[in-house]
Design a protein around this motif. Sequence first.
Motif, PDB file in Angstrom:
ATOM      1  N   GLU A   1       0.820  -1.277   0.089  1.00  0.00           N
ATOM      2  CA  GLU A   1       0.098  -0.063   0.021  1.00  0.00           C
ATOM      3  C   GLU A   1       0.814   1.131  -0.035  1.00  0.00           C
ATOM      4  O   GLU A   1       0.492   2.223  -0.778  1.00  0.00           O
ATOM      5  CB  GLU A   1      -0.952   0.112   1.096  1.00  0.00           C
ATOM      6  N   ALA A   2       1.866   1.054   0.690  1.00  0.00           N
ATOM      7  CA  ALA A   2       2.870   2.596   0.922  1.00  0.00           C
ATOM      8  C   ALA A   2       3.457   2.577  -0.519  1.00  0.00           C
ATOM      9  O   ALA A   2       3.667   3.676  -1.149  1.00  0.00           O
ATOM     10  CB  ALA A   2       4.115   2.092   1.775  1.00  0.00           C
ATOM     11  N   MET A   3       3.667   1.472  -1.337  1.00  0.00           N
ATOM     12  CA  MET A   3       4.433   1.386  -2.619  1.00  0.00           C
ATOM     13  C   MET A   3       3.150   2.176  -3.646  1.00  0.00           C
ATOM     14  O   MET A   3       3.790   2.936  -4.557  1.00  0.00           O
ATOM     15  CB  MET A   3       5.044   0.292  -3.013  1.00  0.00           C
ATOM     16  N   ARG A   4       2.262   1.655  -3.428  1.00  0.00           N
ATOM     17  CA  ARG A   4       0.991   2.153  -4.460  1.00  0.00           C
ATOM     18  C   ARG A   4       0.928   3.735  -4.054  1.00  0.00           C
ATOM     19  O   ARG A   4       0.462   4.291  -5.211  1.00  0.00           O
ATOM     20  CB  ARG A   4      -0.075   1.357  -4.443  1.00  0.00           C
ATOM     21  N   ALA A   5       0.794   3.972  -2.870  1.00  0.00           N
ATOM     22  CA  ALA A   5       0.715   5.412  -2.611  1.00  0.00           C
ATOM     23  C   ALA A   5       1.848   6.305  -3.151  1.00  0.00           C
ATOM     24  O   ALA A   5       1.637   7.383  -3.792  1.00  0.00           O
ATOM     25  CB  ALA A   5       0.902   5.765  -1.136  1.00  0.00           C
ATOM     26  N   ARG A   6       3.290   5.786  -3.520  1.00  0.00           N
ATOM     27  CA  ARG A   6       4.292   6.582  -3.980  1.00  0.00           C
ATOM     28  C   ARG A   6       4.115   6.687  -5.418  1.00  0.00           C
ATOM     29  O   ARG A   6       4.442   7.634  -5.948  1.00  0.00           O
ATOM     30  CB  ARG A   6       5.613   5.685  -3.600  1.00  0.00           C
ATOM     31  N   VAL A   7       3.333   5.603  -6.117  1.00  0.00           N
ATOM     32  CA  VAL A   7       3.239   5.659  -7.428  1.00  0.00           C
ATOM     33  C   VAL A   7       2.137   6.746  -7.552  1.00  0.00           C
ATOM     34  O   VAL A   7       2.367   7.574  -8.716  1.00  0.00           O
ATOM     35  CB  VAL A   7       2.519   4.121  -8.086  1.00  0.00           C
ATOM     36  N   SER A   8       1.090   6.733  -6.904  1.00  0.00           N
ATOM     37  CA  SER A   8      -0.164   8.089  -6.973  1.00  0.00           C
ATOM     38  C   SER A   8       0.706   9.201  -6.782  1.00  0.00           C
ATOM     39  O   SER A   8       0.413  10.227  -7.658  1.00  0.00           O
ATOM     40  CB  SER A   8      -1.094   7.750  -6.083  1.00  0.00           C
ATOM     41  N   GLU A   9       1.567   9.272  -5.828  1.00  0.00           N
ATOM     42  CA  GLU A   9       2.393  10.586  -5.778  1.00  0.00           C
ATOM     43  C   GLU A   9       3.137  10.867  -6.992  1.00  0.00           C
ATOM     44  O   GLU A   9       2.995  12.200  -7.431  1.00  0.00           O
ATOM     45  CB  GLU A   9       3.110  10.470  -4.617  1.00  0.00           C
ATOM     46  N   LEU A  10       3.921  10.088  -7.455  1.00  0.00           N
ATOM     47  CA  LEU A  10       4.589  10.341  -8.859  1.00  0.00           C
ATOM     48  C   LEU A  10       3.595  10.520 -10.062  1.00  0.00           C
ATOM     49  O   LEU A  10       4.061  11.415 -10.963  1.00  0.00           O
ATOM     50  CB  LEU A  10       5.258   9.278  -9.149  1.00  0.00           C
ATOM     51  N   GLU A  11       2.628   9.995  -9.964  1.00  0.00           N
ATOM     52  CA  GLU A  11       1.647  10.350 -11.192  1.00  0.00           C
ATOM     53  C   GLU A  11       0.926  11.814 -11.084  1.00  0.00           C
ATOM     54  O   GLU A  11       0.943  12.445 -11.851  1.00  0.00           O
ATOM     55  CB  GLU A  11       0.317   9.455 -11.007  1.00  0.00           C
TER      56      GLU A  11
ATOM     57  N   THR B   1       8.607   3.031 -13.697  1.00  0.00           N
ATOM     58  CA  THR B   1       9.725   2.434 -13.023  1.00  0.00           C
ATOM     59  C   THR B   1       8.964   1.966 -11.632  1.00  0.00           C
ATOM     60  O   THR B   1       9.331   0.909 -11.167  1.00  0.00           O
ATOM     61  CB  THR B   1      11.035   3.368 -12.993  1.00  0.00           C
ATOM     62  N   THR B   2       8.527   3.000 -11.036  1.00  0.00           N
ATOM     63  CA  THR B   2       8.060   2.708  -9.526  1.00  0.00           C
ATOM     64  C   THR B   2       6.995   1.597  -9.628  1.00  0.00           C
ATOM     65  O   THR B   2       6.798   0.673  -8.787  1.00  0.00           O
ATOM     66  CB  THR B   2       7.644   4.004  -8.935  1.00  0.00           C
ATOM     67  N   ARG B   3       5.919   1.683 -10.706  1.00  0.00           N
ATOM     68  CA  ARG B   3       4.877   0.817 -10.839  1.00  0.00           C
ATOM     69  C   ARG B   3       5.507  -0.498 -11.007  1.00  0.00           C
ATOM     70  O   ARG B   3       4.955  -1.581 -10.499  1.00  0.00           O
ATOM     71  CB  ARG B   3       4.067   1.420 -12.002  1.00  0.00           C
ATOM     72  N   TYR B   4       6.530  -0.542 -11.899  1.00  0.00           N
ATOM     73  CA  TYR B   4       7.202  -1.985 -11.952  1.00  0.00           C
ATOM     74  C   TYR B   4       7.761  -2.471 -10.771  1.00  0.00           C
ATOM     75  O   TYR B   4       7.539  -3.749 -10.339  1.00  0.00           O
ATOM     76  CB  TYR B   4       8.136  -2.027 -13.279  1.00  0.00           C
ATOM     77  N   ALA B   5       8.357  -1.657 -10.107  1.00  0.00           N
ATOM     78  CA  ALA B   5       8.676  -1.951  -8.735  1.00  0.00           C
ATOM     79  C   ALA B   5       7.546  -2.468  -7.694  1.00  0.00           C
ATOM     80  O   ALA B   5       7.654  -3.707  -6.897  1.00  0.00           O
ATOM     81  CB  ALA B   5       9.550  -0.810  -8.067  1.00  0.00           C
ATOM     82  N   VAL B   6       6.644  -2.165  -7.778  1.00  0.00           N
ATOM     83  CA  VAL B   6       5.468  -2.372  -7.025  1.00  0.00           C
ATOM     84  C   VAL B   6       4.956  -3.912  -7.655  1.00  0.00           C
ATOM     85  O   VAL B   6       4.659  -4.753  -6.605  1.00  0.00           O
ATOM     86  CB  VAL B   6       3.939  -1.476  -7.041  1.00  0.00           C
TER      87      VAL B   6
END
Length: 430
Positions: A48-58, A121-126
């Motif tokens: 969930e924290a990583m998904r929040a990071r993706v949303s932040e970058l978006e 890149t972050t999305r692939y990390a998720v």
Amino acid sequence: MTNKPRPKRQRWSVSISLSLLLLAVSARAADDPTELAAEALEANPSLEAMRARVSELERIAEAAGTWSDPMIGLDYLNTPVDSFELNDAPMSGVQINARQTLPPWGWSRLREEVADSKTATTRYAVQEAATQLRREVFALFFKLTQSRMLESVTQRHLARTDELLRAVRARYETARAGQHELLRLQVLRDRLNDDLADFGRADSELSAALARTLSRPAASRFETFAEIEPVAVQGDPNAWLALARSTRPELMRLVQSIQTEESATKLARVDGRPDVTVWAGYRVREINTATDSGTDFVSAGISVPIPWGSRKRSRAESAAHQEAARGKRAEYRAALDRIDSELTSVHARWSRAFDKAITYRDNLTHAAQAALDASFSNYRVGKADFATLYQAQVDLLNLERTLISAIVQTHIEAAIARATVGGPLDGGQS
């Protein structure tokens, strides 16, 4: 006072209730590891924290290529200091001006490209984290299954050891067996009892670890399979590696990170070009004389910085991103080599575990059971010695434990193979 015998109807009622209770417990369905993995992907706080990071970058990427704000100014110009009147000097007036800095051509597009690439890149990390979490859930679930199956086998052999003890004790009491025979069986019984305590500890540890991945309370209970069949190997390392090139999120993340550095290299070069600032102003004048009717003024201009420091900075940043891209390419090759090695190892372990499971299931355990039954029957009538009986019991115990471990290992290796490939081994949907 003597206890009165319980009425027959009441005894039947209790018996029926106990039977129904045992039936309900035995019919309780085992948890599906696929469903547990799906639950973990939804509930795990790290994901969930990583998904929040993706949303932040978006959100950041939405404004990545935005220009700087235009400037609007209002000037009170050239009035004498002794009067501050607009009609005392011909250059006096109130001027409205606007100013805009224009970035170099392609700057906005490259900024958006870099931001989108970082988000991808972050999305692939998720996705990679989700893949490994799914593998962890499967591994923990089948390790828990193995522990409980081994516990069940141990309990069964403990009951068989007690039966052997009774037979040996009966012979010992008639001086047809030595004390060492009793002692060896007692040691075996005590060791099996001690193993049961280890299985209880393993059950608690594995259940707590599995609960952690699902964000459940640590004391959560999971239902496992009473029996499972071995999983046959699907495919070969070469086919898996070809599939991993397009499905493993870690490899896709590295490819995307290479593209990020390449785009950042282009952006650094563009950043070295000077920004152009354009401006325009309109001056309202109040003076009105015979030689100057007070016509309003319009002015416009352009300014460009001298790129002394920015050009040097641009070259350094461009070279740094080029080196970073070179490092990411090397990292990709290393990851590909590591995945190739892992897939070869998984295939070897999986194949061996499956072959062993089939051999032990179809041949060795049956032969060992038959040997134990025959040894026990012969021992009772004095046709077999204690050493033969004891060895047959130990052999069957070890073979059944090995069989369970081999079967479970095929399931764990299948999960590891899927995680290493990054998806189903047949190339289908996850």
